[in-house]
Motif scaffolding. Sequence first.
Motif, mmCIF file in Angstrom:
data_model
loop_
_atom_site.group_PDB
_atom_site.id
_atom_site.type_symbol
_atom_site.label_atom_id
_atom_site.label_comp_id
_atom_site.label_asym_id
_atom_site.label_seq_id
_atom_site.Cartn_x
_atom_site.Cartn_y
_atom_site.Cartn_z
ATOM 1 N N ILE A 295 0.607 -1.358 -0.088
ATOM 2 C CA ILE A 295 -0.043 0.105 -0.261
ATOM 3 C C ILE A 295 0.854 1.370 -0.241
ATOM 4 C CG2 ILE A 295 -1.411 0.888 1.474
ATOM 5 C CD1 ILE A 295 -2.656 -1.504 2.252
ATOM 6 N N HIS A 296 1.422 1.551 0.752
ATOM 7 C CA HIS A 296 3.100 2.048 0.499
ATOM 8 C C HIS A 296 3.629 2.389 -0.877
ATOM 9 C CE1 HIS A 296 5.802 4.881 2.539
ATOM 10 N NE2 HIS A 296 6.532 4.274 1.237
ATOM 11 N N ARG A 298 1.506 2.465 -3.511
ATOM 12 C CA ARG A 298 0.809 2.697 -4.039
ATOM 13 C C ARG A 298 -0.125 3.851 -3.702
ATOM 14 N NH1 ARG A 298 -3.979 -1.117 -3.934
ATOM 15 N NH2 ARG A 298 -5.149 0.329 -5.029
ATOM 16 N N ARG A 299 1.176 4.677 -3.341
ATOM 17 C CA ARG A 299 -0.014 6.012 -2.236
ATOM 18 C C ARG A 299 0.165 7.726 -3.081
ATOM 19 N NH1 ARG A 299 5.439 5.818 -1.106
ATOM 20 N NH2 ARG A 299 7.097 8.016 -1.787
ATOM 21 N N LEU A 302 -3.231 6.804 -4.955
ATOM 22 C CA LEU A 302 -4.379 6.662 -3.896
ATOM 23 C C LEU A 302 -4.567 7.702 -3.581
ATOM 24 C CD1 LEU A 302 -3.439 3.788 -1.606
ATOM 25 C CD2 LEU A 302 -5.307 3.457 -2.765
ATOM 26 N N VAL A 315 -11.662 4.853 0.365
ATOM 27 C CA VAL A 315 -10.120 4.079 -0.315
ATOM 28 C C VAL A 315 -10.011 2.696 0.918
ATOM 29 C CG1 VAL A 315 -7.987 4.467 0.386
ATOM 30 C CG2 VAL A 315 -9.662 6.730 -0.610
ATOM 31 N N HIS A 316 -10.601 2.921 2.366
ATOM 32 C CA HIS A 316 -11.242 1.973 2.475
ATOM 33 C C HIS A 316 -11.540 0.755 2.116
ATOM 34 C CE1 HIS A 316 -8.704 2.700 6.664
ATOM 35 N NE2 HIS A 316 -9.416 3.515 6.485
ATOM 36 N N ILE A 319 -9.108 -0.500 -1.010
ATOM 37 C CA ILE A 319 -8.399 -1.246 -0.303
ATOM 38 C C ILE A 319 -8.636 -3.307 0.222
ATOM 39 C CG2 ILE A 319 -6.202 -1.340 1.167
ATOM 40 C CD1 ILE A 319 -5.614 1.197 1.096
ATOM 41 N N GLY A 383 -4.855 -4.641 6.559
ATOM 42 C CA GLY A 383 -5.156 -3.435 5.144
ATOM 43 C C GLY A 383 -5.498 -2.581 5.733
ATOM 44 N N ALA A 387 -4.136 1.414 5.634
ATOM 45 C CA ALA A 387 -4.680 2.171 4.893
ATOM 46 C C ALA A 387 -5.030 3.221 5.493
ATOM 47 C CB ALA A 387 -5.991 2.005 3.715
ATOM 48 N N ARG A 388 -5.198 3.134 6.924
ATOM 49 C CA ARG A 388 -5.343 4.058 7.631
ATOM 50 C C ARG A 388 -4.871 5.198 7.083
ATOM 51 N NH1 ARG A 388 -4.627 5.818 13.066
ATOM 52 N NH2 ARG A 388 -6.934 6.575 13.870
ATOM 53 N N ALA A 391 -5.701 7.298 4.215
ATOM 54 C CA ALA A 391 -6.998 7.742 3.820
ATOM 55 C C ALA A 391 -7.595 8.636 4.349
ATOM 56 C CB ALA A 391 -7.877 6.114 4.317
#
Length: 856
Positions: A295-296, A298-299, A302, A315-316, A319, A383, A387-388, A391
Amino acid sequence: MFDIAWSTIKNRKGGFVAAFIAVICGSAVITACGVLFVSGLLSGVAPERYAGATVMVGGRQTKDVKENFDPYYAERVTVPASVAEQISRVDGVEKVVRDHSVEMTLQKDDGSARGEPVPLEHPLYGHGWSSAALGPFELAEGSEPGGAGETVLDAGLARAAGVKVGDAVRLSVGTTPQDYKVAGLVDAPGGGLDRQSAAFFTDARAAGLSQRPDRLTAIGVLGEDGTDAGELAGRIEAAVTGTDVVAYTGDAIGDLEFLDVGQSRGFLVMLSASFGGTALGVVVFVVSSTLGLAIHQRRRELAMLRAVAATPRQVHKLIGSEVLLVAGAGAVLGAAPGFLVAGLLRDAFADVGVLPADFELSFNPLPAVAAVLLSVLGALLAGFIAARRIAKIKPVEALSESQVEKGELGRTRKAVALALLGLGLVTSIVLPLLIPGQLAIAGAGGSLLLLMVGSALISPVLVQTTTRLLTPLLMRSKVSGYLAAANSTANARRLSSAVVPLALGTAMALMQLSMLNTVEVTAKEQAATGVVSDYVVTSGTTGLSTDLAQKVRAVDGVGTVTPVARSQVLITYVEIDKPVSNPFSAQGLEPRDLDRTLDLDVREGSLDELRGDTVALSRITADTARLDVGDTADVDLGDGTHKELKVVALYGKGLGFGDVTLPHGMLTGHTANQQDTALLVTGEDDGGGAGGKVESGLADLADGTPGLVVQSPEEFGAVEQGEFTQQSSTSLIANALLILYVLIAVVNTLVMATTGRSREFGMLRLIGTSKQQTRRMMFLESWVVILTAVVVGIAIAIPPAVGAALGTTGQPIPYVEPLAWGGIVVFVALLGWLSISLPTRSALRGRPIDAVYATE
């Protein structure tokens, strides 16, 4: 949302492959643990000698412990002979068969008094002839035993021994031999016995050989025609009064016939329950780290979604949908290999002797279902946490936030990290000082995860610190060094995702090695220094007959003989406000002149008082059960007999000689064979030539006694480590699986982190950096990662190792094998370097312009 998630996965395969692999491997590990647990509850071995019985009745082999696992007794729980009469009056019972069983050895009659033992594939047990009906065994040749000097052998045993009807054979119980005439041969049911050999005697002779004619090994019941076995078993249990018995039917009879099967099931339940919890924690930790890195990476993407008005909830959901698809598929695919992993674990446990070679696993679908659910739930939680942060940022800040990592860690994150590190240190070091014993040892081992999670939370700071320390060295290479230092400082969060699994693998390997080596070395030292006798008499048969001690005392020149018996007992005590019953190794000793043969390093009390209802405990056991000299210990002997014993001494050499020491007669009276393991012999202290007379006399005694072996104390001390070797091997096998999983995750994460930088490599190439300079930059960065991981791994492995040393030896210095530790560090460094350098070379093969726009 699932359509968008699936489209993202298809177009960003590289970012999800690592998480996919981590979930597959994690699901396999969890499934394997579940298979072992279910097998401990459901699996078993089909009966052989009792296969023809409708119902078999035996003593209850487990202790009932409320709100906890029921531990198994180490010895067979026998049944009073009077119970057979009660069973015979139950409706539906046609015949009651009383079974006395005793383990024996077979010697060839070679003309010597000693006899040459016949090597047998399976243990040999003697029984009364009436119990042949439980097979049922059929006479193939000859006749049934007609007197105390006759025996009937199963046909397989006769072939192995090369004897036939009419021949003479020598059968020994312990070191007491007896010659018999082979009156007949029997065919075993089902074509043969796979787990045992059998010899039959008259019922009176079998009762005499068992040394307990008032107790029965088991009671067989042949039901009337049309009688339902289950209903008959229920009526029998209801009818028997005055003793606790269990009625077995069907394949469950195998648990009664083969004591090792039930004990193995209990072992699997305990092992898989404790190991499974640790495995689940490690899997969730590794998957979380891998997803966090994915996820990092893909920052930027996002952040674009947030900038075009995507809400945090959306977003949450995106993901979460991606994680659900990836984790769901990975968990399902990983469940099937989990059954294979369980089989490999079973084979490994069988090779070290903690499981029977023919123990079959129960391949129930429930472990796979549980593994899938736990893997998916763990991935979704990971996840959500990953993602917190991205997001919740504001849309106008999203793009700038995505370009440069935030330098400072949040206050909450730092506080949680410090709290976990502090708790880990308390659990690993302070707890063994305040609450010593097995609980402290378990806490020290479990503290590793607390320390690892705490270190992971502040790992960006650790990476930055390492970079600052290495910057003077990095800057020796002007271009590559400058880039490596700048990247490591600016992208510490990204590098920390690679550091965490590498540090975890290092710490787990070092801690496990240190704990095992500390206990092993201490046990060997105690065994080597504890036996102070001149000679040790042991046996290559089932044991030493208890009357042998008197024969040894009669040898000219012998001054002191100490018989040693071995078994296992249960001690019940309160642990965290809940009663538990745990097994402890036990020995039986006679206190007379014990200081001349054995030094147990008595710390409090005196072993001279070891008579009657008393017990001496090792320091570790006393600390575990919260007992001191003068207290009363709640003890269940090997055959389930309950005792309230007064503690008369505490000693230090429990690792070398056992956790519990009981009066000799008490222990041997409640073992299956009622035999000794060894005799410790010291010559008369007369200053003359007693040594030569003793050695000669023992040699003469050995020449006339089946299986008798005279050893030096050093040889005996080495043999005594067999039980510890099994325990350490079991722990090593279980933890090796976790370490292997972590190593896979290490390679997985490092490769993903490196390949995810293709665009960065392309940009560097376009502004004039050469391939060689880029590779050197990554080489220097890899050492930032490796050194940080190794230092963190060593740092978090030391406190649990110190705590375990405090709990087991009372000393704060664990045993460290420099070559082994160095080998682990070198292996980790090589693994980390290859996992970064090889993907770097691959990422640099294409055109820079293609790499720059491939991820846009």
